[in-house]
Design a protein around this motif. Structure first.
Motif, PDB file in Angstrom:
ATOM      1  N   TRP A 113       8.789  68.640  54.996  1.00 22.71           N
ATOM      2  CA  TRP A 113       8.793  69.326  53.713  1.00 22.71           C
ATOM      3  C   TRP A 113       8.286  70.757  53.836  1.00 22.71           C
ATOM      4  O   TRP A 113       8.727  71.646  53.119  1.00 22.71           O
ATOM      5  CB  TRP A 113       7.941  68.555  52.708  1.00 22.71           C
ATOM      6  N   THR A 114       7.362  70.972  54.748  1.00 26.02           N
ATOM      7  CA  THR A 114       6.805  72.311  54.927  1.00 26.02           C
ATOM      8  C   THR A 114       7.871  73.303  55.365  1.00 26.02           C
ATOM      9  O   THR A 114       7.846  74.477  54.965  1.00 26.02           O
ATOM     10  CB  THR A 114       5.657  72.280  55.955  1.00 26.02           C
ATOM     11  N   LEU A 117      11.566  72.509  51.825  1.00 23.84           N
ATOM     12  CA  LEU A 117      11.046  71.900  50.594  1.00 23.84           C
ATOM     13  C   LEU A 117      12.108  71.136  49.816  1.00 23.84           C
ATOM     14  O   LEU A 117      11.772  70.275  48.995  1.00 23.84           O
ATOM     15  CB  LEU A 117      10.419  72.980  49.711  1.00 23.84           C
ATOM     16  N   LEU A 204       1.524  72.448  54.098  1.00 21.37           N
ATOM     17  CA  LEU A 204       2.442  72.425  52.957  1.00 21.37           C
ATOM     18  C   LEU A 204       1.873  73.230  51.793  1.00 21.37           C
ATOM     19  O   LEU A 204       2.596  73.977  51.129  1.00 21.37           O
ATOM     20  CB  LEU A 204       2.712  70.979  52.535  1.00 21.37           C
TER      21      LEU A 204
END
Length: 287
Positions: A113-114, A117, A204
């Motif tokens: 996700w980092t 996104l 994140l």
């Protein structure tokens, strides 16, 4: 009841006594918890404070994020951290392994996700069966591997570690003593997975995107990185020292935690190691 000063749980087990095998095992486990907690708190007086503060970080971030996906992983990380401590105190290697697997799954999701996104939103909105297919540990790790440009012939260290923690998941006739029943080793294993999830969660947050919605300059109140750093660093350092000494006696060293060719081991003869200086790379600072 045998002793009015006993806690009700132990008092019940003592009252049953040797007439029940189950009661005997449960009492032994309860005594092990007490002894292990005493050892940990005596060796490191900030032990519980250190666990408290990492839980504060996870729950504090969960309270402020606007992302339901990020919140669910943080809440799960907090719950698994407590479960891991319970397993550690009870000398329950299966529970320690199970929690390690979950924490590794959380870690790689946060890492993906980092760098993308949109994956966070897809994970959140996808039906459960499809989510397991797309966001299983192996699938996510393979995408991270490709994004990092790692040669396909190399194996990510996370895959090997996940395999180790999965070895007792299913019934087998093979011995399962790969995790030494030593308080330092087990404690370091529990703490390092909390540390890696912490690193992934902070990374994140530092993206500073409205879809995450967490101010990177306002850490949760009560988060004490100095206390956590000392605790995690202490036990991981002790583990590394012990491991290096054991390997040195055999003329071996542990190579850095990086992708390696399939079929090879990170433990190699000292004279074959390159740029390791005979030191294992298990930094509690994470990757």
């Amino acid at each position: 009841m045998s002793d009015e000063s006993d806690a009700p749980y132990e008092a019940i087990l003592r009252a049953v006594g040797d007439s029940s095998l189950t009661a005997t095992v449960l009492l032994r486990t309860q005594q092990a918890r007490t002894e292990r907690l005493f050892q940990l708190c005596t060796a490191t007086p900030d032990f519980l404070a250190g666990i408290d503060t990492i839980i504060v970080l996870f729950t504090g971030l969960a309270e402020v994020t606007v992302s339901p996906a990020f919140r669910s992983l943080l809440e799960r990380a907090a719950a698994e951290s407590i479960r891991a401590i319970e397993g550690l105190l009870a000398d329950d290697q299966q529970t320690v392994n199970d929690t390690a697997r979950v924490m590794m799954e959380i870690e790689v999701l946060l890492q993906e996700w980092t760098v993308d996104l949109d994956r966070m939103t897809k994970w959140q909105d996808m039906e459960e069966e499809r989510r397991h297919q797309v966001f299983g540990f192996g699938k996510v790790l393979q995408r991270l591997k490709q994004r990092q440009g790692v040669d396909d012939q190399l194996v990510m260290p996370e895959r090997q570690e996940y395999h180790v923690h999965s070895m007792t998941l299913h019934p087998t006739h093979e011995p399962s003593d790969f995790l030494p029943p030593d308080p330092v080793w087990m404690t370091s294993e529990v703490l390092i997975h909390m540390e890696r999830v912490k690193n992934a969660a902070i990374a994140l947050v530092l993206v500073d995107d409205k879809r995450v919605g967490v101010d990177p300059d306002s850490p949760p109140r009560g988060w004490r990185p100095d206390v956590w750093g000392r605790l995690c660093g202490h036990y991981v350092g002790l583990r590394d020292q012990a491991l290096n000494e054991i390997l040195a006696e055999k003329g071996m060293v542990m190579t850095p935690r990086v992708p390696i060719p399939k079929g090879q081991s990170r433990i190699v003869p000292a004279d074959q190691a390159e740029d390791t200086d005979g030191a294992a790379d298990h930094s509690y600072e994470g990757e």
